[in-house]
Scaffold this motif. Structure first.
Motif, PDB file in Angstrom:
ATOM      1  N   ALA A 132       0.823  -1.136  -0.091  1.00 39.86           N
ATOM      2  CA  ALA A 132      -0.011  -0.026   0.114  1.00 39.86           C
ATOM      3  C   ALA A 132       0.635   1.221  -0.081  1.00 39.86           C
ATOM      4  O   ALA A 132       2.128   1.109   0.361  1.00 39.86           O
ATOM      5  CB  ALA A 132      -0.850  -0.108   1.335  1.00 39.86           C
ATOM      6  N   THR A 133       0.398   2.331  -0.858  1.00 34.33           N
ATOM      7  CA  THR A 133       0.913   3.582  -0.761  1.00 34.33           C
ATOM      8  C   THR A 133       0.112   4.762   0.116  1.00 34.33           C
ATOM      9  O   THR A 133      -1.132   4.220   0.229  1.00 34.33           O
ATOM     10  CB  THR A 133       1.196   4.045  -2.051  1.00 34.33           C
ATOM     11  N   ALA A 134       0.601   5.466   0.643  1.00 39.46           N
ATOM     12  CA  ALA A 134      -0.280   6.629   1.520  1.00 39.46           C
ATOM     13  C   ALA A 134      -0.198   7.912   0.780  1.00 39.46           C
ATOM     14  O   ALA A 134       0.784   8.554   0.419  1.00 39.46           O
ATOM     15  CB  ALA A 134       0.147   6.872   2.935  1.00 39.46           C
ATOM     16  N   ARG A 135      -1.370   8.485   0.613  1.00 42.17           N
ATOM     17  CA  ARG A 135      -1.293   9.894   0.061  1.00 42.17           C
ATOM     18  C   ARG A 135      -1.730  10.991   0.989  1.00 42.17           C
ATOM     19  O   ARG A 135      -2.624  10.751   1.803  1.00 42.17           O
ATOM     20  CB  ARG A 135      -2.622   9.850  -1.166  1.00 42.17           C
ATOM     21  N   ILE A 136      -0.900  11.729   0.928  1.00 44.28           N
ATOM     22  CA  ILE A 136      -0.661  12.774   2.129  1.00 44.28           C
ATOM     23  C   ILE A 136      -0.967  14.146   1.407  1.00 44.28           C
ATOM     24  O   ILE A 136      -0.400  14.461   0.428  1.00 44.28           O
ATOM     25  CB  ILE A 136       0.724  12.731   2.932  1.00 44.28           C
ATOM     26  N   PHE A 137      -1.816  14.940   2.309  1.00 43.35           N
ATOM     27  CA  PHE A 137      -2.093  16.509   1.826  1.00 43.35           C
ATOM     28  C   PHE A 137      -1.601  17.360   2.918  1.00 43.35           C
ATOM     29  O   PHE A 137      -1.612  17.201   4.086  1.00 43.35           O
ATOM     30  CB  PHE A 137      -3.421  16.500   1.433  1.00 43.35           C
ATOM     31  N   GLY A 138      -0.682  18.379   2.415  1.00 40.02           N
ATOM     32  CA  GLY A 138      -0.222  19.393   3.296  1.00 40.02           C
ATOM     33  C   GLY A 138       0.001  20.885   2.714  1.00 40.02           C
ATOM     34  O   GLY A 138      -0.642  20.847   1.640  1.00 40.02           O
ATOM     35  N   ILE A 145       3.566   8.290  -0.392  1.00 38.78           N
ATOM     36  CA  ILE A 145       4.885   7.762   0.118  1.00 38.78           C
ATOM     37  C   ILE A 145       4.479   6.048   0.403  1.00 38.78           C
ATOM     38  O   ILE A 145       3.330   5.793   0.273  1.00 38.78           O
ATOM     39  CB  ILE A 145       5.170   8.087   1.255  1.00 38.78           C
ATOM     40  N   PRO A 146       5.343   5.262   0.131  1.00 38.59           N
ATOM     41  CA  PRO A 146       5.103   3.710   0.628  1.00 38.59           C
ATOM     42  C   PRO A 146       4.674   3.931   2.090  1.00 38.59           C
ATOM     43  O   PRO A 146       5.157   4.505   2.816  1.00 38.59           O
ATOM     44  CB  PRO A 146       6.533   3.092   0.395  1.00 38.59           C
ATOM     45  N   LEU A 164      -1.965  15.768   6.466  1.00 39.95           N
ATOM     46  CA  LEU A 164      -2.850  14.679   6.911  1.00 39.95           C
ATOM     47  C   LEU A 164      -2.678  13.469   5.830  1.00 39.95           C
ATOM     48  O   LEU A 164      -2.537  13.744   4.718  1.00 39.95           O
ATOM     49  CB  LEU A 164      -4.182  15.253   6.810  1.00 39.95           C
ATOM     50  N   LEU A 165      -3.112  12.363   6.407  1.00 34.97           N
ATOM     51  CA  LEU A 165      -3.280  11.398   5.598  1.00 34.97           C
ATOM     52  C   LEU A 165      -4.516  11.384   4.850  1.00 34.97           C
ATOM     53  O   LEU A 165      -5.431  11.426   5.650  1.00 34.97           O
ATOM     54  CB  LEU A 165      -2.983  10.058   6.499  1.00 34.97           C
ATOM     55  N   VAL A 166      -4.711  11.187   3.608  1.00 39.09           N
ATOM     56  CA  VAL A 166      -5.815  11.255   2.858  1.00 39.09           C
ATOM     57  C   VAL A 166      -6.673  10.253   2.449  1.00 39.09           C
ATOM     58  O   VAL A 166      -7.579   9.897   2.666  1.00 39.09           O
ATOM     59  CB  VAL A 166      -5.655  12.215   1.711  1.00 39.09           C
ATOM     60  N   GLU A 167      -5.616   9.148   1.972  1.00 39.84           N
ATOM     61  CA  GLU A 167      -6.046   7.873   1.219  1.00 39.84           C
ATOM     62  C   GLU A 167      -4.969   6.918   1.251  1.00 39.84           C
ATOM     63  O   GLU A 167      -3.765   7.322   1.073  1.00 39.84           O
ATOM     64  CB  GLU A 167      -6.402   8.434  -0.176  1.00 39.84           C
ATOM     65  N   LEU A 168      -5.395   5.874   1.068  1.00 41.42           N
ATOM     66  CA  LEU A 168      -4.511   4.342   1.051  1.00 41.42           C
ATOM     67  C   LEU A 168      -4.882   3.843  -0.713  1.00 41.42           C
ATOM     68  O   LEU A 168      -6.060   4.003  -0.820  1.00 41.42           O
ATOM     69  CB  LEU A 168      -4.667   3.393   2.048  1.00 41.42           C
ATOM     70  N   GLU A 169      -3.827   3.782  -1.126  1.00 38.69           N
ATOM     71  CA  GLU A 169      -3.970   2.740  -2.563  1.00 38.69           C
ATOM     72  C   GLU A 169      -3.248   1.340  -2.204  1.00 38.69           C
ATOM     73  O   GLU A 169      -1.906   1.443  -1.996  1.00 38.69           O
ATOM     74  CB  GLU A 169      -3.128   3.652  -3.377  1.00 38.69           C
TER      75      GLU A 169
END
Lengths: 288, 156
Positions: A132-138, A145-146, A164-169
């Motif tokens: 999984a990767t983590a989509r982060i907004f700032g 990032i992984p 903030l962590l927004v979403e996982l893929e």
């Protein structure tokens, strides 16, 4: 426990309040961890920023190209019961099922479980095992990032103060791939893992072409057992190599002794859990 | 800073003036006088404070009152209907599924949320739904039997 409270309807608004309120600000998602911490005065937030009203951030969707997307505000219960997650990433649904009680799972979010970064948390090992990767907004927009790079230490993440962590893929799992997540806790329900292991194995012509092994509760963060993975890659997964991988994983673990288990016991558990998780993953890969 | 919020509890809308850190449990008990929802561990382990919010069982000690704005909340006081006790309550009496009764409101709300979602649960599903409700008196067998019996009655 005393704080101010704001609801935000967008990520921009959340970032702007995090900037405005500085170090005293804390993001509120499900609240099942932060409110306990605040009641016990282990943290003393001055301002909670409730991100639950942000639209679309609890969604779970599938896209043949990019795989499974899980919004950070998806509750653990929603992930546990999602037919999409059960079909595309069953190990993630199984891990969700092990977390807390129904009441907790109805409130707790996957983003919260990840961002609180507790070493024994249920969700990181299976998600990392699936890549999984983590989509982060700032303040500077989005970055990805992984997921394993989110974790820095117990209750510490690589997120900036205003991110903030927004979403996982979770990438689409190719055929011939199996995965498993196992944990050991003294009680069946309402307990934390004293050790856990997730595995993902892909078989091509009977050989392990790819594998990931992730350990939980036996290091300051969830960790990949990379030596164990290397030992398996390219091999036919027989009893000998599986045992070797389990022993290497136990050696890679960095467990501590605490009120819940000794380091020696945790290390022994890693060996058993990794062996079983690999056997289950291999069986599932062969069957798929 | 205190703010005025609308809470909908058991179908009735109330205006309450709350501090942002007050939990739903405390507002139910101390502002609305609905003391059937019990204070237990205060950290989401015991389930004594379980209420149903938007159809889901939640620990009201871990929900802020301000988070419950605009949400439909059902407490133990809303379980019985105009025609009397809910079948779950009748079954708990019939099976002797409580002794001191402190955990009972929370157990009943978890059981109600389960039966709303799954009218025909197995014993394993009942156990899982009630895993977050601790009872220190009776043990759980009579509780399971009562929930099973109530489920049967509700289906018939």
């Amino acid at each position: 426990m005393r704080f101010e409270y704001s609801e935000v309807a967008s990520l921009d608004e959340a970032v702007s309040l995090l900037r405005q309120y500085g170090d005293g600000a804390h993001v509120l998602a499900g609240g099942t961890d932060i409110l306990v911490m605040a009641k016990e005065e282990r943290v003393n937030p001055e301002h909670l920023i409730d991100i639950k009203p942000i639209q679309g951030m609890a969604e779970i969707t599938w896209d043949g190209q990019r795989g499974l997307k899980i919004g950070a505000l998806a509750t653990i219960r929603a992930i546990e019961r999602s037919s999409l997650v059960m079909e595309k990433a069953p190990v993630v649904s199984q891990a969700a099922h092990l977390l807390g009680s129904v009441q907790i799972r109805n409130r707790a979010t996957v983003g919260g479980n990840l961002c609180q970064a507790v070493p024994s948390a249920e969700m990181p090992p299976p998600l990392i095992a699936l890549g999984a990767t983590a989509r982060i907004f700032g303040p500077n927009g989005y970055r990805t990032i992984p997921l394993e790079h989110l974790f820095v230490g117990p209750r510490r993440t690589s997120l900036g103060r205003q991110e903030l962590l927004v979403e996982l893929e979770v990438p689409a799992v190719p055929a011939n791939t199996g995965s498993a997540y196992l944990r050991f806790s003294p009680r069946k329900a309402m307990d934390l893992a004293i050790a856990s292991a997730a595995a993902m194995v892909r078989l091509d012509d009977g050989r392990c072409s790819e594998c990931r092994i992730v350990l939980g509760a036996v290091a300051p963060t969830p960790i990949r057992a990379t030596k164990a993975e290397d030992t398996l890659r390219g091999e036919r997964p027989g009893a000998g190599v599986i045992e070797r991988a389990a022993e290497l994983a136990a050696a890679e673990a960095m467990p501590i002794s605490d009120i819940r288990a000794s380091a020696e016991y945790r290390r022994e558990l890693v060996k058993v859990l990794v062996r079983r998780a690999l056997l289950q993953s291999i069986a599932a890969a062969g069957a798929s | 800073m205190k703010r005025s919020i609308e809470l909908t509890v058991n179908g009735e809308t109330h205006n309450v003036f709350v501090e942002p850190w007050w939990t739903l449990k405390d507002v139910l008990r101390e502002q609305l006088g609905l003391t059937g929802t019990k204070t237990g561990c205060e950290e989401g382990d015991c389930g004594a404070c379980t209420v149903i919010m938007e159809g889901k069982a939640v620990n009201s000690c871990l929900v802020l009152a301000v988070e419950a704005r605009g949400k439909a909340v059902t407490t133990i006081e809303g379980l019985a209907g105009p025609d009397g006790l809910h079948p779950l309550q009748e079954a708990f009496i019939e099976y002797g599924a409580f002794q001191c009764g402190y955990c009972t409101p929370g157990v009943l709300m978890s059981a109600r949320a389960l039966l709303d979602e799954n009218p025909n649960p197995s014993i394993a599903q009942i156990r899982e739904a009630l895993a977050g409700n601790l009872c220190r008196c009776t043990g759980y067998i009579k509780i399971e039997q009562a929930v099973l019996a109530a489920a049967g009655k509700l289906r018939s």
